[in-house]
Design a protein around this motif. Sequence first.
Motif, short mmCIF file in Angstrom:
data_model
loop_
_atom_site.label_atom_id
_atom_site.label_comp_id
_atom_site.label_asym_id
_atom_site.label_seq_id
_atom_site.Cartn_x
_atom_site.Cartn_y
_atom_site.Cartn_z
N ALA A 28 0.92 -1.15 -0.14
CA ALA A 28 0.09 0.16 -0.03
C ALA A 28 1.12 1.47 -0.17
O ALA A 28 0.65 2.17 -0.62
N ALA A 29 1.93 1.13 0.61
CA ALA A 29 2.64 2.54 0.64
C ALA A 29 3.51 2.52 -0.69
O ALA A 29 3.70 3.75 -1.01
N ILE A 30 3.81 1.58 -1.47
CA ILE A 30 4.39 1.45 -2.64
C ILE A 30 3.35 2.31 -3.74
O ILE A 30 3.62 3.14 -4.44
N ASP A 31 2.24 1.65 -3.61
CA ASP A 31 1.04 1.99 -4.40
C ASP A 31 0.59 3.57 -4.25
O ASP A 31 0.33 4.36 -5.11
N ALA A 32 0.84 4.13 -3.07
CA ALA A 32 0.60 5.50 -2.49
C ALA A 32 1.54 6.36 -3.28
O ALA A 32 1.15 7.39 -3.53
N LEU A 34 3.74 5.69 -5.81
CA LEU A 34 3.96 5.49 -7.21
C LEU A 34 3.46 6.73 -8.11
O LEU A 34 4.17 7.20 -9.00
N PRO A 35 2.35 7.35 -8.03
CA PRO A 35 1.96 8.45 -8.71
C PRO A 35 2.69 9.50 -8.55
O PRO A 35 2.68 10.23 -9.83
N ALA A 42 13.38 3.46 -16.50
CA ALA A 42 13.79 2.22 -16.30
C ALA A 42 13.69 1.76 -14.55
O ALA A 42 13.34 0.80 -14.32
N ASP A 43 14.08 2.68 -13.84
CA ASP A 43 13.78 2.67 -12.37
C ASP A 43 12.32 2.15 -11.90
O ASP A 43 11.89 1.62 -11.27
N MET A 44 11.37 3.18 -12.74
CA MET A 44 9.80 2.82 -12.38
C MET A 44 9.53 1.55 -12.91
O MET A 44 8.78 1.02 -12.32
N THR A 45 10.00 1.10 -14.07
CA THR A 45 9.97 -0.07 -14.31
C THR A 45 10.14 -1.46 -13.34
O THR A 45 9.52 -2.25 -13.06
N ALA A 73 11.84 -1.95 -3.39
CA ALA A 73 11.23 -1.14 -4.24
C ALA A 73 10.89 0.22 -3.45
O ALA A 73 11.11 1.39 -4.05
N LYS A 74 10.57 0.22 -2.06
CA LYS A 74 10.64 1.24 -1.25
C LYS A 74 11.81 2.21 -1.43
O LYS A 74 11.59 3.46 -1.23
N LYS A 75 12.93 1.51 -1.09
CA LYS A 75 14.22 2.07 -1.07
C LYS A 75 14.38 2.93 -2.54
O LYS A 75 14.61 3.99 -2.38
N MET A 76 14.12 2.26 -3.65
CA MET A 76 14.03 3.01 -4.80
C MET A 76 13.28 4.17 -4.85
O MET A 76 13.61 5.33 -5.66
N LEU A 77 12.13 3.92 -4.17
CA LEU A 77 11.04 5.28 -4.23
C LEU A 77 11.83 6.31 -3.16
O LEU A 77 11.01 7.44 -3.22
N GLY A 78 12.42 6.03 -2.33
CA GLY A 78 12.76 6.83 -1.45
C GLY A 78 11.82 6.95 -0.09
O GLY A 78 11.71 8.09 0.46
N ILE A 79 11.16 6.01 0.18
CA ILE A 79 10.17 5.92 1.32
C ILE A 79 10.59 4.97 1.99
O ILE A 79 11.29 3.98 2.01
#
Length: 79
Positions: A28-32, A34-35, A42-45, A73-79
């Motif tokens: 859920a944190a990743i889904d929130a 992403l937008p 490439a990183d988003m993929t 995935a969270k680390k890549m998103l910075g969350i």
Amino acid sequence: MLRSISLALFLSVIPATAFANSCPTIMAAIDAALPSATLAEADMTKVKDLRAQGEKLHAAGDHAGSEAALNEAKKMLGI
């Protein structure tokens, strides 16, 4: 004797159940995030692939593997 065996089985299931519940929270944190994420394509993929892999592993009962993929995935998103 049977009561102690039942108690031991019950207690061994509790940590696994508690651990399993964190996978949906991470998803859920990743889904929130992403937008509004500003990542290279490439990183988003890669993040989306890790998110899908985490969900698949969670559904298969591999919660340690699921959390590893989701946390990457969270680390890549910075969350």
